[in-house]
Design a protein around this motif. Structure first.
Motif, PDB file in Angstrom:
ATOM      1  N   THR A  27       0.472  -1.164   0.044  1.00 40.62           N
ATOM      2  CA  THR A  27       0.162   0.316  -0.129  1.00 40.62           C
ATOM      3  C   THR A  27       1.314   1.533  -0.238  1.00 40.62           C
ATOM      4  OG1 THR A  27       0.021  -0.155   1.888  1.00 40.62           O
ATOM      5  CG2 THR A  27      -2.033  -0.828   1.068  1.00 40.62           C
ATOM      6  N   ILE A  28       1.819   1.293   0.850  1.00 42.41           N
ATOM      7  CA  ILE A  28       2.743   2.513  -0.021  1.00 42.41           C
ATOM      8  C   ILE A  28       3.121   2.492  -1.410  1.00 42.41           C
ATOM      9  CG2 ILE A  28       5.619   3.371   0.422  1.00 42.41           C
ATOM     10  CD1 ILE A  28       5.326   0.803   3.401  1.00 42.41           C
ATOM     11  N   GLN A  29       3.478   4.154  -1.117  1.00 43.65           N
ATOM     12  CA  GLN A  29       3.448   5.176  -2.601  1.00 43.65           C
ATOM     13  C   GLN A  29       4.901   5.957  -2.737  1.00 43.65           C
ATOM     14  OE1 GLN A  29       0.244   7.058  -3.758  1.00 43.65           O
ATOM     15  NE2 GLN A  29      -1.680   5.640  -3.661  1.00 43.65           N
ATOM     16  N   VAL A  30       5.031   6.183  -4.114  1.00 44.98           N
ATOM     17  CA  VAL A  30       6.358   6.941  -3.453  1.00 44.98           C
ATOM     18  C   VAL A  30       6.397   8.328  -2.732  1.00 44.98           C
ATOM     19  CG1 VAL A  30       7.735   7.911  -5.151  1.00 44.98           C
ATOM     20  CG2 VAL A  30       6.795   5.569  -5.906  1.00 44.98           C
ATOM     21  N   THR A  31       4.376   8.750  -2.369  1.00 39.34           N
ATOM     22  CA  THR A  31       5.156   9.958  -2.209  1.00 39.34           C
ATOM     23  C   THR A  31       5.255  10.165  -0.732  1.00 39.34           C
ATOM     24  OG1 THR A  31       2.215   9.586  -2.537  1.00 39.34           O
ATOM     25  CG2 THR A  31       2.848  10.890  -3.616  1.00 39.34           C
ATOM     26  N   ASP A  32       4.302   8.226  -0.470  1.00 36.38           N
ATOM     27  CA  ASP A  32       4.663   8.301   0.930  1.00 36.38           C
ATOM     28  C   ASP A  32       6.066   8.005   1.341  1.00 36.38           C
ATOM     29  OD1 ASP A  32       1.958   7.978   1.434  1.00 36.38           O
ATOM     30  OD2 ASP A  32       1.890   5.612   0.954  1.00 36.38           O
ATOM     31  N   ILE A  33       7.043   7.431   0.692  1.00 38.44           N
ATOM     32  CA  ILE A  33       8.152   7.450   0.925  1.00 38.44           C
ATOM     33  C   ILE A  33       8.918   8.930   0.933  1.00 38.44           C
ATOM     34  CG2 ILE A  33      10.907   6.680  -0.076  1.00 38.44           C
ATOM     35  CD1 ILE A  33       9.080   3.944  -1.304  1.00 38.44           C
ATOM     36  N   LEU A  34       8.770   9.925   0.139  1.00 37.36           N
ATOM     37  CA  LEU A  34       8.950  11.043   0.087  1.00 37.36           C
ATOM     38  C   LEU A  34       9.089  11.362   0.844  1.00 37.36           C
ATOM     39  CD1 LEU A  34      10.696  13.353  -1.901  1.00 37.36           C
ATOM     40  CD2 LEU A  34       8.220  13.896  -3.254  1.00 37.36           C
ATOM     41  N   MET A  39      10.740  14.429   6.238  1.00 36.31           N
ATOM     42  CA  MET A  39      10.556  14.684   8.012  1.00 36.31           C
ATOM     43  C   MET A  39      11.589  14.293   8.505  1.00 36.31           C
ATOM     44  SD  MET A  39       7.569  16.204   8.160  1.00 36.31           S
ATOM     45  CE  MET A  39       7.482  15.389  10.168  1.00 36.31           C
ATOM     46  N   VAL A  40      12.120  13.254   8.320  1.00 42.29           N
ATOM     47  CA  VAL A  40      13.594  12.807   8.676  1.00 42.29           C
ATOM     48  C   VAL A  40      14.835  13.251   8.497  1.00 42.29           C
ATOM     49  CG1 VAL A  40      15.020  10.392   8.510  1.00 42.29           C
ATOM     50  CG2 VAL A  40      13.162  10.573   8.572  1.00 42.29           C
ATOM     51  N   PHE A  41      14.677  13.844   7.092  1.00 41.30           N
ATOM     52  CA  PHE A  41      15.622  15.007   6.899  1.00 41.30           C
ATOM     53  C   PHE A  41      15.327  16.366   7.636  1.00 41.30           C
ATOM     54  CE2 PHE A  41      17.860  18.185   4.438  1.00 41.30           C
ATOM     55  CZ  PHE A  41      18.780  17.645   4.756  1.00 41.30           C
ATOM     56  N   VAL A  42      14.653  16.913   7.800  1.00 41.88           N
ATOM     57  CA  VAL A  42      14.401  17.573   8.782  1.00 41.88           C
ATOM     58  C   VAL A  42      14.569  17.307  10.316  1.00 41.88           C
ATOM     59  CG1 VAL A  42      12.340  19.708   9.103  1.00 41.88           C
ATOM     60  CG2 VAL A  42      12.511  19.232   7.297  1.00 41.88           C
TER      61      VAL A  42
END
Length: 303
Positions: A27-34, A39-42
């Motif tokens: 169910t994970i899409q590319v937008t979810d990964i992005l 969020m992790v980077f920030v």
């Protein structure tokens, strides 16, 4: 209501776990990964910025608080859980009050021209080379005139607390600027200059004194402050003696004294500029490692 799980139920849940994980991954899409990556980077950049202040100790306190809250819930300590859960309701306001200086500084960074540097922290090698050259030139001339100087080159451990003890700057390093700052009648000549990524970050900064009781008695306060700074961080500290004019460098609590200008320049280049290993050395290293592996993969004797 049942509060225990049987072994059969636990086994069935473990058997179904890979299937559930697989369905979730589908169910994970590319937008979810992005979204997660941003969020992790920030969050990483915010934590990196906050570790330069005392906010890290407050974060540790928050982790301890939420761990105690979870533990009180699991152990059914109702009174403690009730009080701590009520404290969470006003937690957002409390966090804003506690982290007000850090939040303000983050917003100032994001609103400044250094916004890109806030996310990238890119460092130019040519800028550092120019900074080293200007520093050596200034120290050479201040050594001849016996002008005391204390210059700190920041490395991995950030020194924001030290910078805030003096006058904050954002200026290119030049020999004339350094000589003007450390001029005997200048208001900031008794403090230290702190340099980050080839730029002067602060002047007139106060440094911690060394606690080493075995230091030579002929070392003055400027040398003890430089050694103390190198003991409490990985900074490279350049010191020019006001009494003798000699140039010294403190690294890791050790003081190298009576340096010539060319020795000072080589030392700063070795410590502050990225060193590339020659291809010949890389090949010899790989060959030696290959030979050790061919002997059975054992460790070196006598190590």
């Amino acid at each position: 209501m049942r509060s225990t799980i049987t072994f059969a139920e636990l086994s069935a849940w473990l058997v179904e776990l890979p299937v559930r994980i697989g369905r979730y991954l589908l169910t994970i899409q590319v937008t979810d990964i992005l979204d997660i990556a941003i969020m992790v980077f920030v969050l990483y950049k915010i934590l990196t910025l906050m570790r330069t202040t005392r906010a890290v100790s407050l974060l540790k306190g928050l982790f301890v608080f939420f761990a105690a809250l979870l533990l009180s819930y699991l152990l059914q300590l109702n009174s403690i859980y009730y009080l701590m859960s009520r404290m969470v309701q006003v937690g957002v306001l409390a966090l804003i009050i506690l982290f007000q200086p850090e939040i303000r500084r983050i917003l100032e960074e994001m609103g400044s021209r250094r916004f890109i540097g806030f996310f990238t922290h890119m460092e130019g090698g040519s800028t550092m080379e120019q900074t080293i050259g200007q520093t050596v030139l200034a120290c050479t001339e201040m050594s001849q005139t016996r002008t005391g100087a204390l210059i700190v080159f920041e490395r991995e451990i950030l020194l924001d607390d030290m910078v805030r003890s003096g006058t904050m700057l954002d200026a290119a390093v030049s020999s004339e600027l350094l000589k003007n700052i450390f001029f005997v009648k200048a208001p900031m000549h008794d403090g230290a200059v702190i340099i980050r990524h080839g730029r002067m970050l602060g002047a007139g900064c106060m440094l911690p004194l060394s606690k080493n009781v075995n230091l030579s008695r002929d070392l003055g306060m400027r040398h003890r402050a430089g050694i103390g700074m190198s003991e409490n961080s990985d900074a490279v500290v350049v010191i020019v003696s006001e009494e003798t004019g000699s140039i010294s460098v403190a690294i890791g609590g050790m003081l190298k004294r009576h340096l010539k200008p060319e020795t000072l320049e080589n030392l700063l280049r070795n410590e502050l500029l990225p060193q590339e290993e020659p291809d010949g050395d890389k090949q010899r290293f790989n060959l030696a490692r290959l030979l050790r592996t061919g002997k059975g993969g054992g460790g070196d004797d006598g190590t």
